[in-house]
Design a protein around this motif. Structure first.
Motif, PDB file in Angstrom:
ATOM      1  N   CYS A 123     -11.098  -1.945  -0.121  1.00 32.46           N
ATOM      2  CA  CYS A 123     -10.092  -3.006  -0.265  1.00 32.46           C
ATOM      3  C   CYS A 123      -9.828  -3.327  -1.737  1.00 32.46           C
ATOM      4  CB  CYS A 123     -10.568  -4.280   0.436  1.00 32.46           C
ATOM      5  SG  CYS A 123     -11.093  -4.047   2.159  1.00 32.46           S
ATOM      6  N   GLN A 124      -8.549  -3.583  -2.043  1.00 30.29           N
ATOM      7  CA  GLN A 124      -8.168  -4.090  -3.359  1.00 30.29           C
ATOM      8  C   GLN A 124      -7.021  -5.076  -3.174  1.00 30.29           C
ATOM      9  OE1 GLN A 124      -5.848  -1.686  -6.092  1.00 30.29           O
ATOM     10  NE2 GLN A 124      -5.630  -0.052  -4.572  1.00 30.29           N
ATOM     11  N   ASP A 125      -6.811  -5.941  -4.165  1.00 28.40           N
ATOM     12  CA  ASP A 125      -5.847  -7.031  -4.049  1.00 28.40           C
ATOM     13  C   ASP A 125      -4.414  -6.553  -4.278  1.00 28.40           C
ATOM     14  OD1 ASP A 125      -7.869  -8.724  -3.458  1.00 28.40           O
ATOM     15  OD2 ASP A 125      -7.794  -9.878  -5.323  1.00 28.40           O
ATOM     16  N   GLY A 126      -3.552  -6.865  -3.320  1.00 34.55           N
ATOM     17  CA  GLY A 126      -2.159  -6.464  -3.384  1.00 34.55           C
ATOM     18  C   GLY A 126      -1.452  -6.983  -4.625  1.00 34.55           C
ATOM     19  N   CYS A 128      -0.737 -11.284  -2.253  1.00 35.36           N
ATOM     20  CA  CYS A 128      -2.158 -11.101  -1.953  1.00 35.36           C
ATOM     21  C   CYS A 128      -2.804 -12.332  -1.334  1.00 35.36           C
ATOM     22  CB  CYS A 128      -2.913 -10.753  -3.242  1.00 35.36           C
ATOM     23  SG  CYS A 128      -4.694 -10.706  -3.022  1.00 35.36           S
ATOM     24  N   ASP A 129      -3.472 -12.135  -0.239  1.00 38.08           N
ATOM     25  CA  ASP A 129      -4.679 -12.883   0.101  1.00 38.08           C
ATOM     26  C   ASP A 129      -5.513 -11.974   0.995  1.00 38.08           C
ATOM     27  OD1 ASP A 129      -3.965 -13.378   2.851  1.00 38.08           O
ATOM     28  OD2 ASP A 129      -2.967 -15.245   2.302  1.00 38.08           O
ATOM     29  N   HIS A 130      -6.601 -12.482   1.530  1.00 43.23           N
ATOM     30  CA  HIS A 130      -7.538 -11.628   2.259  1.00 43.23           C
ATOM     31  C   HIS A 130      -7.495 -11.836   3.769  1.00 43.23           C
ATOM     32  CE1 HIS A 130     -10.067 -11.538  -1.706  1.00 43.23           C
ATOM     33  NE2 HIS A 130      -9.030 -10.715  -1.754  1.00 43.23           N
ATOM     34  N   ASN A 149      -4.919  -5.512   0.120  1.00 43.23           N
ATOM     35  CA  ASN A 149      -4.897  -6.823   0.762  1.00 43.23           C
ATOM     36  C   ASN A 149      -3.595  -7.567   0.543  1.00 43.23           C
ATOM     37  OD1 ASN A 149      -8.209  -6.720   0.024  1.00 43.23           O
ATOM     38  ND2 ASN A 149      -7.632  -7.476   2.031  1.00 43.23           N
ATOM     39  N   ARG A 150      -3.052  -8.082   1.642  1.00 44.18           N
ATOM     40  CA  ARG A 150      -1.801  -8.830   1.622  1.00 44.18           C
ATOM     41  C   ARG A 150      -1.841  -9.874   2.741  1.00 44.18           C
ATOM     42  NH1 ARG A 150       3.846  -6.279   3.957  1.00 44.18           N
ATOM     43  NH2 ARG A 150       4.462  -8.234   4.940  1.00 44.18           N
ATOM     44  N   ALA A 151      -1.182 -10.997   2.499  1.00 44.02           N
ATOM     45  CA  ALA A 151      -1.146 -12.074   3.479  1.00 44.02           C
ATOM     46  C   ALA A 151      -0.528 -11.609   4.794  1.00 44.02           C
ATOM     47  CB  ALA A 151      -0.349 -13.257   2.931  1.00 44.02           C
ATOM     48  N   SER A 155       0.812  -1.224   0.000  1.00 47.16           N
ATOM     49  CA  SER A 155       0.000   0.000   0.000  1.00 47.16           C
ATOM     50  C   SER A 155       0.842   1.270   0.000  1.00 47.16           C
ATOM     51  CB  SER A 155      -0.924   0.025   1.223  1.00 47.16           C
ATOM     52  OG  SER A 155      -0.168   0.156   2.420  1.00 47.16           O
ATOM     53  N   THR A 156       2.166   1.144   0.115  1.00 44.63           N
ATOM     54  CA  THR A 156       3.049   2.312   0.274  1.00 44.63           C
ATOM     55  C   THR A 156       2.835   3.377  -0.793  1.00 44.63           C
ATOM     56  OG1 THR A 156       4.724   0.950   1.353  1.00 44.63           O
ATOM     57  CG2 THR A 156       5.464   3.039   0.409  1.00 44.63           C
ATOM     58  N   GLU A 157       2.572   2.947  -2.018  1.00 44.73           N
ATOM     59  CA  GLU A 157       2.450   3.910  -3.111  1.00 44.73           C
ATOM     60  C   GLU A 157       1.297   4.891  -2.919  1.00 44.73           C
ATOM     61  OE1 GLU A 157       4.242   1.760  -7.069  1.00 44.73           O
ATOM     62  OE2 GLU A 157       2.127   1.454  -6.575  1.00 44.73           O
ATOM     63  N   ILE A 158       0.243   4.504  -2.217  1.00 43.54           N
ATOM     64  CA  ILE A 158      -0.906   5.407  -2.060  1.00 43.54           C
ATOM     65  C   ILE A 158      -0.486   6.670  -1.312  1.00 43.54           C
ATOM     66  CG2 ILE A 158      -3.221   5.690  -1.071  1.00 43.54           C
ATOM     67  CD1 ILE A 158      -3.719   2.729  -1.686  1.00 43.54           C
TER      68      ILE A 158
END
Length: 393
Positions: free
Chosen positions: A166-169, A119-121, A108-110, A33-36
């Motif tokens: 939420c969005q998938d990493g 990615c997982d949820h 979302n990240r493991a 998520s760092t880029e946000i």
């Protein structure tokens, strides 16, 4: 006027936030998520927003600062992933219990361990009962559109609860797709100015935030949260209707794909729905009646509506990108099967755990799922209802 662009999911969310121009954005970096906050910090430095951007020392502090800002009457948010969400666990409950309408951009990240950045949820599913609204995206366009709609939902007078977008990493957060952006003025007009009714800096109405709640009051406070949740589905649909008039893109509590006459169906959340749609197209071309229910709003859970969408199917596979460690499957599986049971559904249901730690999900994998459902329908027996997809035994 809409503008076409090629953006990653992270950049698309950051642009939506620039267009919204929130008051306060405390942030601490964590992959993916760092880029946000990185993109947004550039917007703040360039004078493109009026936002107070606050680098803090931890994810716990980022949510704490967002809560403080929201309590003071500011429109606030933060962003995180995985262990960052786990680190702000305490604060998630505080935000929800104080009925604070703030936003969290979750990629979302493991969760560790073992350490994994894909990615997982498991992160957001662990927070599913913290009192936050949860909305998920299949692709970059949906991640952008969901963020544009977020504050309209969260700040609604009948809701006033925090919202998790939420969005998938990596799958959507870092992949670049063609998409359509709204005009800055269109977004600001749609979202509007935040005008809180009660806030700490209001001299005309003193209030306490986060007081100690003794036994005589705690249950009533939790019931108050639940009352706010009761209105979320209606508000999500109202906001989506207005957004469709503005953008031409329609959203609901979930999306039905090929469900008009489906006898076999998959229920899932997130980016793998796109893969499943490709599998459905292939199988439909062969005459098979297969379909998909893709969950958009997971909390609150639209149980009755999902049961109705699945009322005509013979067999259904519920796909969880998180393990529940119940020996019966994952959290989405539990929710969907409960909904089917309450609706007295005759559909045979199985729950698959898939895609953990970023494990690939191919079109052929989803065709395999539909083949298994076909066999279940023919046999009239679900067999083992707790299964793994793509595991090396």
């Amino acid at each position: 006027m809409a503008k076409r662009d090629r953006l990653s999911g992270n950049e698309a969310v950051a642009i939506a936030l620039r267009q919204i121009n929130p008051d306060v954005f405390p942030a601490f970096p964590i992959t993916p998520s760092t880029e946000i906050p990185q993109y947004f910090a550039a917007f703040a430095a360039n004078g493109q927003v009026d936002t107070e951007f606050i680098p803090v020392e931890s994810e716990h502090s980022s949510m704490s600062a967002a809560i403080g800002a929201s309590a003071a009457g500011a429109r606030s948010l933060t962003a995180t992933s995985s262990c960052g969400l786990a680190y702000m666990w305490e604060e998630l409950y505080i935000a929800a219990s104080n009925r604070l309408p703030l936003a969290l951009a979750l990629v979302n990240r493991a969760l560790s361990g073992p350490i994994n950045i894909n990615c997982d949820h498991s992160d957001s599913m662990g927070a599913r009962d913290s009192g936050w609204i949860q909305i998920y995206a299949e692709n970059n366009q949906e991640a952008y559109d969901n963020m544009v709609q977020a504050y309209r939902i969260s700040e609604h007078k009948d809701v006033r609860l925090p919202i998790m977008i939420c969005q998938d990493g990596f799958i959507t957060s870092h992949a670049v797709e063609n998409m359509e952006l709204l005009d800055d003025e269109e977004v600001r007009g749609f979202v509007g100015e935040y005008e809180p009714e009660n806030y700490l800096l209001n001299p005309d109405c003193p209030m306490a935030v986060g007081p100690y709640s003794i036994t005589d009051y705690y249950m009533e406070a939790k019931r108050n949260q639940a009352e706010g949740m009761k209105h979320v589905s209606r508000v999500v649909l109202e906001v989506a209707k207005e957004f469709a008039a503005l953008s031409g893109r329609e959203y609901g509590l979930f999306e039905e794909y090929g469900m008009e006459d489906a006898e076999l169906a998959v229920v899932m959340i997130g980016s793998a729905a796109g893969t499943t749609k490709d599998a459905i197209d292939r199988l439909r071309a062969k005459g098979e009646k297969v379909g998909l229910v893709k969950i958009r709003m997971y909390r609150p859970f639209p149980a009755e509506e999902i049961a109705e969408a699945l009322s005509g199917v013979k067999a259904v596979a519920v796909m969880d990108r998180a393990e529940g460690y119940t020996n019966h499957g994952g959290p989405l599986g539990a929710d969907v099967m409960s909904a089917l049971y309450r609706a007295r559904s005759q559909a045979l249901a199985v729950n698959y755990i898939y895609g953990l730690g970023g494990r690939d999900v191919r079109v052929e994998d989803m065709e395999h799922i539909f083949a298994a459902l076909r066999q279940i329908a023919e046999d009239g027996d679900a067999g083992e209802t707790y299964r793994y997809l793509g595991i090396r035994e």
